[in-house]
Design an enzyme around this catalytic site. Structure first.
Site, PDB file in Angstrom:
ATOM      1  N   CYS A  13       0.840  -1.198   0.000  1.00  0.00           N
ATOM      2  CA  CYS A  13       0.000   0.000   0.000  1.00  0.00           C
ATOM      3  C   CYS A  13       0.876   1.248   0.000  1.00  0.00           C
ATOM      4  CB  CYS A  13      -0.921   0.013   1.215  1.00  0.00           C
ATOM      5  SG  CYS A  13      -0.019   0.134   2.774  1.00  0.00           S
ATOM      6  N   CYS A  16       3.443   1.531   2.719  1.00  0.00           N
ATOM      7  CA  CYS A  16       4.680   0.759   2.485  1.00  0.00           C
ATOM      8  C   CYS A  16       5.655   1.575   1.647  1.00  0.00           C
ATOM      9  CB  CYS A  16       4.354  -0.545   1.760  1.00  0.00           C
ATOM     10  SG  CYS A  16       3.441  -1.732   2.749  1.00  0.00           S
ATOM     11  N   ASP A 404      10.098  25.781 -33.467  1.00  0.00           N
ATOM     12  CA  ASP A 404      11.202  26.127 -34.341  1.00  0.00           C
ATOM     13  C   ASP A 404      10.726  25.851 -35.773  1.00  0.00           C
ATOM     14  OD1 ASP A 404      13.964  26.553 -35.240  1.00  0.00           O
ATOM     15  OD2 ASP A 404      13.954  24.384 -35.568  1.00  0.00           O
ATOM     16  N   ASP A 592      14.437  20.772 -32.892  1.00  0.00           N
ATOM     17  CA  ASP A 592      15.202  19.574 -33.230  1.00  0.00           C
ATOM     18  C   ASP A 592      16.707  19.813 -33.313  1.00  0.00           C
ATOM     19  OD1 ASP A 592      15.300  21.097 -35.579  1.00  0.00           O
ATOM     20  OD2 ASP A 592      15.385  19.309 -36.834  1.00  0.00           O
ATOM     21  N   ASP A 596      18.433  24.746 -30.503  1.00  0.00           N
ATOM     22  CA  ASP A 596      17.137  24.771 -29.807  1.00  0.00           C
ATOM     23  C   ASP A 596      17.244  24.304 -28.365  1.00  0.00           C
ATOM     24  OD1 ASP A 596      15.717  25.609 -32.091  1.00  0.00           O
ATOM     25  OD2 ASP A 596      15.681  23.551 -32.849  1.00  0.00           O
TER      26      ASP A 596
END
Length: 707
Positions: A13, A16, A404, A592, A596
């Site tokens: 649970c 724990c 971009d 990409d 960036d």
């Protein structure tokens, strides 16, 4: 600092989870620990000189056996056998409920059936509950042990008194059996949330056909070396990451990138291990093996993200820390209240038992991690790699997406469309450069020797010496800063109005002069307009941030329906623009390239195209495994669905307690029904999370929304 991943058993649970984290954080050299109940794992950050053995010993002492990086053997107690035995022993005890009072067994028979359930099958609850109590905390096991022991002890006392009509052995036995049934069903359901990782692991073949000493040998993957030539026949999975050296084919990468159509591969193209070769015979030079392969990195990213905690989980942890003591207090009040009010202490004890049983916080601990595992697994299957849980939670509330331009909304492969500058001189300056514009120039004028004393200025241009002339090739702003007066050129202006990028070639020196211009065009991706429309349908504003000149950026934005444009932005200024946009709401940045990376890190959520650079992907919280901008809307939709599932799970987990505890305290819920409700709560939470595995990104890409 280094990170260890531990596989942990024995957790039941949310309490724990807190106890395991507290145990780990107390160990010398441990800097942090995050535990995932659904995956039964812990991610531990510790100092370089700290050893793992003390951690494993401390967890074992606390009652949670652990192992490094690998599955633990499933204990007998977590298999289906205890469930079957518990059901067989409990059924005769509940027969009177089903068949009437005449089916009731004699008291000593009831004791004989209930005792093995209580003390053999239920031994795990006593052991784990005692360890938690000794550690000054509580957990589900403690509640079950207290509740069933009270019912069993009361029945034993009444049997000794000869009051066989007042026995409650069935309550104790059935509660333990129902808890075991619930944990078994929960374990079966949880396996579905980790299916994405197991599917990735199954993609890699165990052997490969390797060309060594002129002969083809079939070797285990572990025996391969970087640089080996591997032969891949039609229909086989690629065993390694590499580069095609011979042959051509179409490769199905659907399970890795989510791309539904096969991708053509020829000599010089990169291929990924786990993809399925099409109709051609390929020879591949191995470039990555084992943990460094793309498949292994994807699996590692997904596992790490599934094990992390989103901010919403912090509230759950705080509630769990005080939950068990509060429940024990409520059970005690129920006992005293009914006992003093009615004088029937046996009935009062049963009501208190019902309170203890209904309140077990299993579902509370599973609510968040089960939804995270299912959501991130679904994302991975569709080509969306979510690298941290915080990014997943934040993505749902994005107000602005900043794109971009080059390589993100356009193909990223510009071509030279017109020029007035001497191509041979321009190509000499660009020879050896990997910049897309440089490749376009060199493709138009191949075989030109490189210039001398080359100096590249990122985001601006390049200069060098060709045949004794000091030349510069770059943007309008950069050449102006070098003191070059640019002419009013009608042809160049016409190219600019068409959205083409312009670079100027100039001779530097005492009297700098322009030698001409070059115009570059980059095709917009066919799906880019659909991607922008899908974001607008989700209520997200779109912005274009580009280092290109304003006319080119605005031409692309106009065609795609993007209203706000930031053009001629230098790489180091992209992060500043993103910071400004954050003043109006939560911002996601999509890019990409290397330039960036700062902007991706500065955004609330960075989304990197995997077709770009490794640096961009490292800076982003979400990686789109193919260059399809429509996946941005899909990632946002999946984030919203996953967070919605987390909230639904937390609601149902708390609802069982909010409704069940008062009913039990008022005497309207028997311990047997309380046990059934508690088991049902865990199963319902995990089953609700598993609905995410059926998610498909089609409606998000078409610009639709679903409830």
């Amino acid at each position: 600092m280094r990170t260890l991943k531990l596989k942990i058993s024995g957790m039941s649970c949310a309490s724990c989870v807190g106890r395991v984290e507290k145990t780990l954080k107390r160990q010398p050299g441990v800097l942090g620990a995050e535990v995932n109940l659904a995956a039964e794992t812990a991610r531990v950050s510790l100092q370089d000189d700290a050893r793992a053995e003390p951690l494993l010993a401390a967890l074992a002492k606390a009652g949670y056996p652990a192992a490094l990086d690998g599955p633990l053997r499933t204990p007998w107690g977590q298999t289906g056998w205890p469930v079957l035995i518990g059901v067989l022993l409990s059924l005769p005890l509940v027969a009177p409920m089903l068949l009437g009072h005449d089916a009731m067994l004699p008291g000593w028979w009831q004791l004989a059936l209930a005792a093995p359930v209580q003390f053999v099958l239920g031994a795990r609850f006593y052991a784990a509950g005692w360890r938690a109590l000794r550690d000054g905390s509580g957990n589900m096991d403690l509640l079950v042990a207290l509740g069933t022991s009270a019912a069993f002890g009361l029945s034993l006392f009444e049997l000794w008194r000869g009051q066989e009509h007042a026995l409650y052995f069935e309550s104790a036995a059935v509660v333990i059996t129902l808890v075991l049934v619930g944990k078994w069903l929960e374990a079966r359901a949880k396996r579905g949330t980790g299916e994405a990782i197991r599917a990735l692991a199954r993609l890699q073949p165990e052997t490969a056909r390797v060309l060594r000493e002129g002969a083809e040998q079939e070797l285990p993957i572990a025996a391969l070396r970087v640089g080996d030539l591997v032969r891949v026949r039609p229909g086989e999975r690629l065993p390694v990451d590499g580069v095609v050296t011979q042959g051509h084919s179409a490769v199905d990468e659907a399970l890795i990138t989510g791309e539904s159509l096969p991708v053509a591969k020829a000599e010089g193209d990169a291929v990924t291990g786990g993809a399925v070769n099409g109709e051609g015979l390929l020879t591949v030079r191995c470039t990555a093996l084992g943990a460094e392969s793309r498949l292994a990195r994807i699996a590692r990213f997904v596992e790490d993200a599934q094990g992390a905690k989103p901010p919403i989980q912090q509230l759950v942890d705080r509630v769990s820390a005080v939950f068990v003591p509060v429940v024990v207090g409520l059970a005690l009040l129920t006992l005293l209240g009914w006992g003093f009010a009615r004088g029937d202490w046996a009935q009062a004890l049963l009501h208190a038992v019902a309170v203890l049983v209904i309140a077990c916080p299993c579902a509370l601990g599973l609510a968040t991690p089960a939804a995270l595992m299912a959501g991130m697994g679904a994302a991975a299957r569709h080509g969306i790699l979510i690298k941290d849980a915080q990014a997943l939670e934040l993505a749902r509330g994005l107000d602005v997406i900043a794109f971009d331009k080059t390589g993100t909304l356009t193909e990223g492969r510009p071509r030279l469309v017109a020029h007035s500058a001497p191509l041979a001189l321009a190509a000499a300056l660009q020879a050896g450069s990997e910049h897309p514009l440089a490749r376009a120039v060199c493709d138009a004028a191949p075989g030109v020797p490189p210039a001398q004393a080359l100096q590249a200025v990122p985001g601006r241009g390049v200069r060098g010496e060709v045949d004794g002339q000091l030349l510069a090739l770059g943007s309008t702003a950069w050449l102006a800063s070098l003191g070059v007066a640019l002419p009013d050129d009608a042809a160049a202006e016409a190219q600019r109005r068409q959205g083409h990028s312009l670079s100027w070639l100039a001779q530097l020196g005492e009297a700098p002069r322009v030698l001409g211009w070059l115009a570059f065009g980059d095709e917009i991706k066919p799906v880019a307009a659909e991607a922008v429309a899908a974001l607008h349908a989700l209520g997200v504003r779109t912005v274009l941030i580009s280092g290109d000149h304003r006319a080119a950026a605005e031409a692309v934005a106009h065609r795609l329906g993007i209203a706000e444009v930031h053009a001629e932005v230098l790489p180091e200024d992209k992060a500043r623009v993103v910071a400004q946009l954050r003043g109006a709401g939560r911002v996601g940045m999509v890019g990409d390239g290397l330039n960036d990376a700062p902007a991706l890190a500065a955004a609330d959520v960075g989304l990197a195209m995997s077709t770009g650079t490794e640096v961009a992907m490292a800076a982003a919280g979400i990686t789109l495994m193919r260059g399809d901008p429509r996946l941005v809307a899909a990632a946002i939709e999946l984030s919203r669905r996953t967070v919605a599932k987390i909230r639904q799970n937390l609601f149902w987990a708390m609802a069982y307690n909010v409704v069940g505890i008062p009913l039990a305290a008022l005497g309207l819920l028997s311990p047997v029904f309380a046990g059934a409700a508690m088991a049902l709560s865990s199963v319902s939470v995990v089953s609700n999370a598993l609905l995410l595995t059926r998610w498909h990104h089609g409606p998000a890409i078409r610009g639709e929304t679903r409830s």
